[in-house]
Design a protein around this motif. Sequence first.
Motif, short mmCIF file in Angstrom:
data_model
loop_
_atom_site.label_atom_id
_atom_site.label_comp_id
_atom_site.label_asym_id
_atom_site.label_seq_id
_atom_site.Cartn_x
_atom_site.Cartn_y
_atom_site.Cartn_z
N ARG A 71 -21.15 -17.54 95.29
CA ARG A 71 -20.73 -16.59 94.28
C ARG A 71 -21.13 -15.15 94.60
O ARG A 71 -20.66 -14.21 93.97
CB ARG A 71 -21.28 -17.00 92.91
N PHE A 72 -22.02 -14.97 95.58
CA PHE A 72 -22.33 -13.61 96.00
C PHE A 72 -21.21 -13.01 96.84
O PHE A 72 -21.12 -11.81 97.01
CB PHE A 72 -23.65 -13.58 96.80
N LYS A 73 -20.35 -13.89 97.40
CA LYS A 73 -19.18 -13.49 98.18
C LYS A 73 -19.59 -12.52 99.29
O LYS A 73 -20.65 -12.60 99.86
CB LYS A 73 -18.10 -12.93 97.27
N ASP A 74 -18.69 -11.57 99.60
CA ASP A 74 -18.94 -10.68 100.72
C ASP A 74 -19.83 -9.49 100.36
O ASP A 74 -20.40 -8.87 101.23
CB ASP A 74 -17.63 -10.15 101.30
N GLN A 75 -19.90 -9.16 99.07
CA GLN A 75 -20.59 -7.93 98.71
C GLN A 75 -22.06 -7.98 99.09
O GLN A 75 -22.63 -6.98 99.56
CB GLN A 75 -20.45 -7.62 97.23
N THR A 76 -22.69 -9.14 98.94
CA THR A 76 -24.11 -9.23 99.29
C THR A 76 -24.29 -9.17 100.79
O THR A 76 -25.20 -8.52 101.30
CB THR A 76 -24.71 -10.52 98.73
N ALA A 77 -23.41 -9.84 101.52
CA ALA A 77 -23.49 -9.81 102.98
C ALA A 77 -23.38 -8.37 103.49
O ALA A 77 -24.10 -7.95 104.38
CB ALA A 77 -22.41 -10.69 103.58
N ASP B 267 -33.68 -6.54 88.28
CA ASP B 267 -32.72 -5.44 88.36
C ASP B 267 -31.39 -5.92 88.95
O ASP B 267 -31.32 -6.99 89.57
CB ASP B 267 -33.30 -4.32 89.22
N ASN B 268 -30.35 -5.12 88.75
CA ASN B 268 -29.03 -5.33 89.37
C ASN B 268 -28.35 -6.63 88.98
O ASN B 268 -27.64 -7.22 89.78
CB ASN B 268 -29.13 -5.26 90.90
N VAL B 269 -28.55 -7.08 87.76
CA VAL B 269 -27.93 -8.35 87.35
C VAL B 269 -26.49 -8.18 86.89
O VAL B 269 -25.79 -9.16 86.66
CB VAL B 269 -28.77 -9.06 86.26
N ILE B 270 -26.02 -6.92 86.77
CA ILE B 270 -24.60 -6.65 86.53
C ILE B 270 -23.97 -6.07 87.78
O ILE B 270 -22.91 -6.51 88.22
CB ILE B 270 -24.41 -5.68 85.33
N THR B 271 -24.62 -5.07 88.37
CA THR B 271 -24.15 -4.46 89.61
C THR B 271 -25.19 -4.62 90.70
O THR B 271 -26.26 -4.01 90.60
CB THR B 271 -23.87 -2.95 89.39
N PRO B 272 -25.00 -5.46 91.73
CA PRO B 272 -23.80 -6.24 92.03
C PRO B 272 -23.69 -7.56 91.26
O PRO B 272 -22.70 -8.25 91.37
CB PRO B 272 -23.94 -6.50 93.52
N GLY B 273 -24.73 -7.93 90.52
CA GLY B 273 -24.71 -9.19 89.77
C GLY B 273 -25.51 -10.28 90.48
O GLY B 273 -25.69 -10.25 91.70
N ASN B 274 -25.99 -11.24 89.69
CA ASN B 274 -26.79 -12.33 90.25
C ASN B 274 -26.64 -13.59 89.40
O ASN B 274 -27.59 -13.99 88.71
CB ASN B 274 -28.26 -11.91 90.35
N PRO B 275 -25.46 -14.22 89.41
CA PRO B 275 -25.23 -15.40 88.56
C PRO B 275 -26.23 -16.53 88.74
O PRO B 275 -26.68 -17.11 87.74
CB PRO B 275 -23.80 -15.83 88.94
N PRO B 276 -26.64 -16.89 89.98
CA PRO B 276 -27.59 -18.01 90.11
C PRO B 276 -28.92 -17.76 89.42
O PRO B 276 -29.49 -18.66 88.80
CB PRO B 276 -27.76 -18.16 91.64
N TYR B 277 -29.43 -16.53 89.53
CA TYR B 277 -30.70 -16.20 88.88
C TYR B 277 -30.56 -16.25 87.37
O TYR B 277 -31.40 -16.83 86.67
CB TYR B 277 -31.17 -14.82 89.33
N LEU B 278 -29.50 -15.66 86.85
CA LEU B 278 -29.30 -15.64 85.40
C LEU B 278 -29.16 -17.05 84.84
O LEU B 278 -29.72 -17.37 83.79
CB LEU B 278 -28.07 -14.81 85.04
N GLU B 279 -28.43 -17.89 85.54
CA GLU B 279 -28.28 -19.28 85.09
C GLU B 279 -29.63 -19.97 85.03
O GLU B 279 -29.92 -20.73 84.09
CB GLU B 279 -27.35 -20.04 86.04
#
Length: 285
Positions: free
Chosen positions: A229-235, A192-204
């Motif tokens: 690449r998660f930047k501040d949003q994940t924190a 889930d949530n691979v667009i919002t907020p996104g998860n580039p490492p997992y998708l790669e």
Amino acid sequence: MNGLDKSKEYKQKTETWFDDGREIELLHFVYNKPDLAEIRGSPSRVLQAIDEYGRSQKYLMNVGEDKGKIVADLIADVKPETMVELGGYIGYSCILFGGAVKRAGGKRYYSLERNPEFAAVIASLVDLAGLSDVVKVVVGPSDTSLKRLHEDGSLDRIDMMFLDHYKPAYKTDLKLCEELGLIKSGTVLAADNVITPGNPPYLEYVRASVADKRKAVESSDQETAPDARFKDQTAKQYHKRQGDETLAANKGNPNLIYESKLMKSWEPTGEEDGVEVTRCVGVEA
């Protein structure tokens, strides 16, 4: 895609949108319903009550109806005997998917939840839905729980897994499952949530070739988290989670062959999101 039906939209997120007491408020909301006797034993009625709270009271970080249907339909197709979810929150997903597993003839749905208060809410709502015979709530960090379930013989194969927990842990926990031999040919993953907020490492990772994964194993000795690449949003999103400065350096099994595709959908708030559906289709020698 025409967007989420406005009648289904949850309340919008505020600055604080979980772990502020709303999870216990939800329990009182559901158990104070005048039709509680009719709700008891009905997974669909329990889900309706949870949705009602999310739409009329406060936002809940649930998978929601639209994305939930993608995974529930997948369960009906895969018919997993054993399914695992990483991140249970208040139990919406495990009631929806645990019920689907039961209808498909499956035996066990493990809901792994780090927060003991959230796990208690899950257990209470699962019991209300009449799914305690299939759903088992496991309290603790996802990696520790996966290892323990494997070591005590409870989990020797994952037929299907739903990932919806701490976003930087998606890839590392999948690689741990690979190392433990839990991912087999035929295993299906829904993230889930691979667009919002996104998860580039997992998708790669799930979209990479075996050759690329082998190369990555050779060139790196460990992983640290969170990925830049998660930047501040994940924190900010997981500001109350402690002890995750470094995630385990799992090498996984780069020889597993995955086929992966994005199923676009919507968050309960109406934001665009999607579920990445990944199938393990074999092992390359």
